[in-house]
Design an enzyme around this catalytic site. Structure first.
Site, PDB file in Angstrom:
ATOM      1  N   GLU A 125      -1.255  14.520 -45.261  1.00  0.00           N
ATOM      2  CA  GLU A 125      -2.574  15.171 -45.306  1.00  0.00           C
ATOM      3  C   GLU A 125      -2.467  16.625 -44.832  1.00  0.00           C
ATOM      4  OE1 GLU A 125      -5.874  13.123 -43.359  1.00  0.00           O
ATOM      5  OE2 GLU A 125      -6.746  15.074 -42.904  1.00  0.00           O
ATOM      6  N   CYS A 189     -12.618  12.383 -39.127  1.00  0.00           N
ATOM      7  CA  CYS A 189     -13.502  11.517 -39.928  1.00  0.00           C
ATOM      8  C   CYS A 189     -14.255  10.523 -39.031  1.00  0.00           C
ATOM      9  CB  CYS A 189     -12.606  10.808 -40.920  1.00  0.00           C
ATOM     10  SG  CYS A 189     -13.294   9.387 -41.649  1.00  0.00           S
TER      11      CYS A 189
HETATM   12 FE1  SF4 Z   1      -9.013   9.614 -43.929  1.00  0.00          FE
HETATM   13 FE2  SF4 Z   1     -11.524   9.033 -43.167  1.00  0.00          FE
HETATM   14 FE3  SF4 Z   1     -10.956   9.298 -45.720  1.00  0.00          FE
HETATM   15 FE4  SF4 Z   1     -10.081   7.201 -44.390  1.00  0.00          FE
HETATM   16  S1  SF4 Z   1     -12.235   7.718 -44.816  1.00  0.00           S
HETATM   17  S2  SF4 Z   1      -8.885   8.439 -45.827  1.00  0.00           S
HETATM   18  S3  SF4 Z   1      -9.656   8.087 -42.395  1.00  0.00           S
HETATM   19  S4  SF4 Z   1     -10.824  10.880 -44.195  1.00  0.00           S
END
Ligand code: SF4
Length: 273
Positions: A125, A189
């Site tokens: 990422e 997130c």
């Molecule tokens: Fe990453 Fe959140 Fe997307 Fe899951 S929901 S892939 S933790 S950004």
């Protein structure tokens, strides 16, 4: 013995969405499907995908036809261009929350501001995010690395979506002292915040914690570290076969949580065992 299962254990929205996209595509085509890097860091799930003709690749060399899927972590724009120019089909399963961080980096750095990314330098990422910066970008994985940053004019800060929330807060406070004109975007997130918070709460009411997920999964390893930091015995397992039965049999209450890339059947098997 009692087992308390975290409500947030298992697939996050982005991982579930990427799985659905790739499986739906597999149902529509007879051509090979390649994911650019493992779709998720879970060996058992990758075995299941291979049985459906979905293979993980690290590059495009030797691929002649088929579809390349960009996983939830996203890729740098240069890689996206490379896939498009290769003649292979591109299916984008970048998580919308990761895409949002990419667009913050692009728009802020277009104004000339240098980027600071709180995250793991080698994580896919972060590698993808770095590609969106039009200016110099710096990755800091923990507070100790902040002192080695150069003097920066009006920098901005974003976080890898799965970064440790407590470490990020410490970073923000130190970076604000160092760069009073810094702009902070808390891009961790929601799914990550909820999982980490639940581990901290659960750790206070159990004798030990079992964290289920791939040994290479960064967000699973982070959950296990948070649990250890809470001072309770913590067991990171990939499957029920990895459980330390002897050590766990001495506990009265065991908490179970799982990384964002752990399928629900694997969690069920661990709880059952
Ligand atoms: Fe990453 Fe959140 Fe997307 Fe899951 S929901 S892939 S933790 S950004």
């Amino acid at each position: 013995m009692r087992v308390r299962l975290a409500k947030t254990a298992g697939f996050c929205m982005g991982v579930r969405r990427a799985m659905e996209i790739v499986l739906a595509h597999a149902n529509k085509t007879k051509e090979p499907i390649y994911t650019y890097g493992p779709l998720i860091h879970n060996r058992q799930v990758l075995d299941m995908l291979r049985s459906k003709g979905i293979y993980s690749v690290d590059g495009l060399d030797s691929l002649e036809s088929g579809t390349v899927v960009v996983r939830a972590h996203g890729v740098p724009p240069a890689t996206r261009t490379l896939i498009k120019n290769s003649g292979l089909k591109l299916v984008d399963a970048t998580c919308p929350r990761v895409a949002k961080v990419q667009s913050i980096i692009r728009s802020q750095s277009r104004n000339g501001s240098p980027a600071i990314i709180a995250g793991d330098r080698d994580h896919a990422e972060v590698v993808g995010l770095l590609g969106y910066s039009c200016t110099s970008a710096y990755v800091v994985s923990d507070v100790k690395e902040i002192s080695s940053l150069p003097q920066l004019d009006k920098p901005f800060l974003v976080a890898q979506t799965t970064h440790n929330t407590v470490v990020f807060r410490e970073m923000v406070s130190l970076l604000k002292q160092r760069y009073p004109d810094i702009t902070v975007f808390d891009t961790i997130c929601e799914a990550t915040c909820e999982r980490q918070e639940e581990v901290r709460l659960l750790a206070a009411s159990v004798d030990a914690m079992v964290v289920v997920g791939g040994y290479h999964s960064a967000n699973t390893k982070r959950l296990a570290q948070i649990s250890r930091d809470c001072g309770i015995p913590t067991f990171h397992v990939e499957t029920d076969a990895d459980l330390d039965r002897e050590a766990l049999s001495r506990m009265d209450v065991i908490g179970v949580t799982a990384g964002a890339s752990t399928p629900s059947w694997m969690i069920r098997n661990v709880v059952k065992e």
